[in-house]
Design a protein around this motif. Sequence first.
Motif, short mmCIF file in Angstrom:
data_model
loop_
_atom_site.label_atom_id
_atom_site.label_comp_id
_atom_site.label_asym_id
_atom_site.label_seq_id
_atom_site.Cartn_x
_atom_site.Cartn_y
_atom_site.Cartn_z
N GLU A 4 0.84 -1.19 0.00
CA GLU A 4 0.00 0.00 0.00
C GLU A 4 0.88 1.24 0.00
O GLU A 4 1.80 1.37 0.81
N LYS A 5 0.61 2.13 -0.93
CA LYS A 5 1.33 3.40 -0.97
C LYS A 5 0.63 4.34 0.01
O LYS A 5 -0.57 4.57 -0.06
N ARG A 6 1.40 4.85 0.97
CA ARG A 6 0.85 5.72 2.00
C ARG A 6 1.58 7.06 2.01
O ARG A 6 2.76 7.13 1.71
N SER A 7 0.87 8.07 2.41
CA SER A 7 1.47 9.39 2.58
C SER A 7 2.28 9.39 3.87
O SER A 7 1.77 9.03 4.94
N ILE A 8 3.53 9.79 3.77
CA ILE A 8 4.40 9.85 4.96
C ILE A 8 3.85 10.88 5.95
O ILE A 8 3.84 10.63 7.16
N LEU A 9 3.37 12.00 5.44
CA LEU A 9 2.79 13.02 6.31
C LEU A 9 1.59 12.46 7.06
O LEU A 9 1.43 12.69 8.27
N LYS A 10 0.76 11.71 6.37
CA LYS A 10 -0.43 11.11 6.99
C LYS A 10 -0.03 10.15 8.11
O LYS A 10 -0.67 10.10 9.16
N VAL A 11 1.02 9.38 7.89
CA VAL A 11 1.50 8.44 8.92
C VAL A 11 1.86 9.21 10.19
O VAL A 11 1.46 8.83 11.29
N TYR A 12 2.59 10.30 10.04
CA TYR A 12 2.99 11.09 11.21
C TYR A 12 1.81 11.80 11.86
O TYR A 12 1.69 11.81 13.08
N VAL A 13 0.94 12.39 11.06
CA VAL A 13 -0.22 13.10 11.62
C VAL A 13 -1.11 12.13 12.40
O VAL A 13 -1.50 12.41 13.53
N LEU A 14 -1.43 11.00 11.80
CA LEU A 14 -2.26 10.02 12.50
C LEU A 14 -1.55 9.47 13.74
O LEU A 14 -2.18 9.22 14.76
N GLY A 15 -0.24 9.30 13.65
CA GLY A 15 0.53 8.83 14.80
C GLY A 15 0.47 9.81 15.96
O GLY A 15 0.33 9.41 17.12
N ILE A 16 0.53 11.09 15.64
CA ILE A 16 0.48 12.11 16.69
C ILE A 16 -0.93 12.26 17.25
O ILE A 16 -1.12 12.31 18.47
N ILE A 17 -1.92 12.27 16.37
CA ILE A 17 -3.31 12.43 16.82
C ILE A 17 -3.73 11.27 17.72
O ILE A 17 -4.44 11.47 18.71
N THR A 18 -3.31 10.06 17.39
CA THR A 18 -3.71 8.88 18.17
C THR A 18 -2.74 8.58 19.32
O THR A 18 -2.82 7.52 19.94
N LEU A 19 -1.85 9.50 19.59
CA LEU A 19 -0.86 9.36 20.68
C LEU A 19 -0.01 8.10 20.52
O LEU A 19 0.30 7.41 21.49
N GLY A 20 0.35 7.78 19.29
CA GLY A 20 1.25 6.68 19.02
C GLY A 20 0.59 5.37 18.64
O GLY A 20 1.27 4.45 18.18
N ILE A 21 -0.69 5.25 18.82
CA ILE A 21 -1.37 3.99 18.51
C ILE A 21 -1.30 3.69 17.02
O ILE A 21 -1.09 2.54 16.61
N TYR A 22 -1.44 4.71 16.18
CA TYR A 22 -1.37 4.48 14.73
C TYR A 22 0.02 3.99 14.33
O TYR A 22 0.14 3.19 13.41
N PHE A 23 1.06 4.45 15.02
CA PHE A 23 2.40 3.97 14.70
C PHE A 23 2.49 2.45 14.91
O PHE A 23 3.13 1.75 14.11
#
Length: 108
Positions: A4-23
């Motif tokens: 899956e091609k993912r946006s790197i910015l989206k990975v970081y934004v979602l990681g920060i918003i979810t307090l690391g759970i998305y990471f």
Amino acid sequence: MPIEKRSILKVYVLGIITLGIYFLYWLVKTKNELNELGAQIPTAWLIIIPIANWYWLYKYAEGFAKVTKKESAILWFLLFFFVGIVMPAIVQSELNRIAEESSRASPQ
């Protein structure tokens, strides 16, 4: 399952918003993608076990090095361990590159 091609910015934004759970979610998804390309990364449950998570991170770095045909797994492990915040950007950019190459090789 293709990469899956993912946006790197989206990975970081979602990681920060979810307090690391998305990471953690992202690590599991990319582990599965790397395993499909020939890596042998063990179960992601090891991420939450102290000390075992170091072993898991090494196996992840080893799988990443194997799939991308990059330098030594030890160098990637040290980079991921000591400068972990850049890990998603490096891994996702390489996976995006592989996804683009495979989509060009087999047009649909």
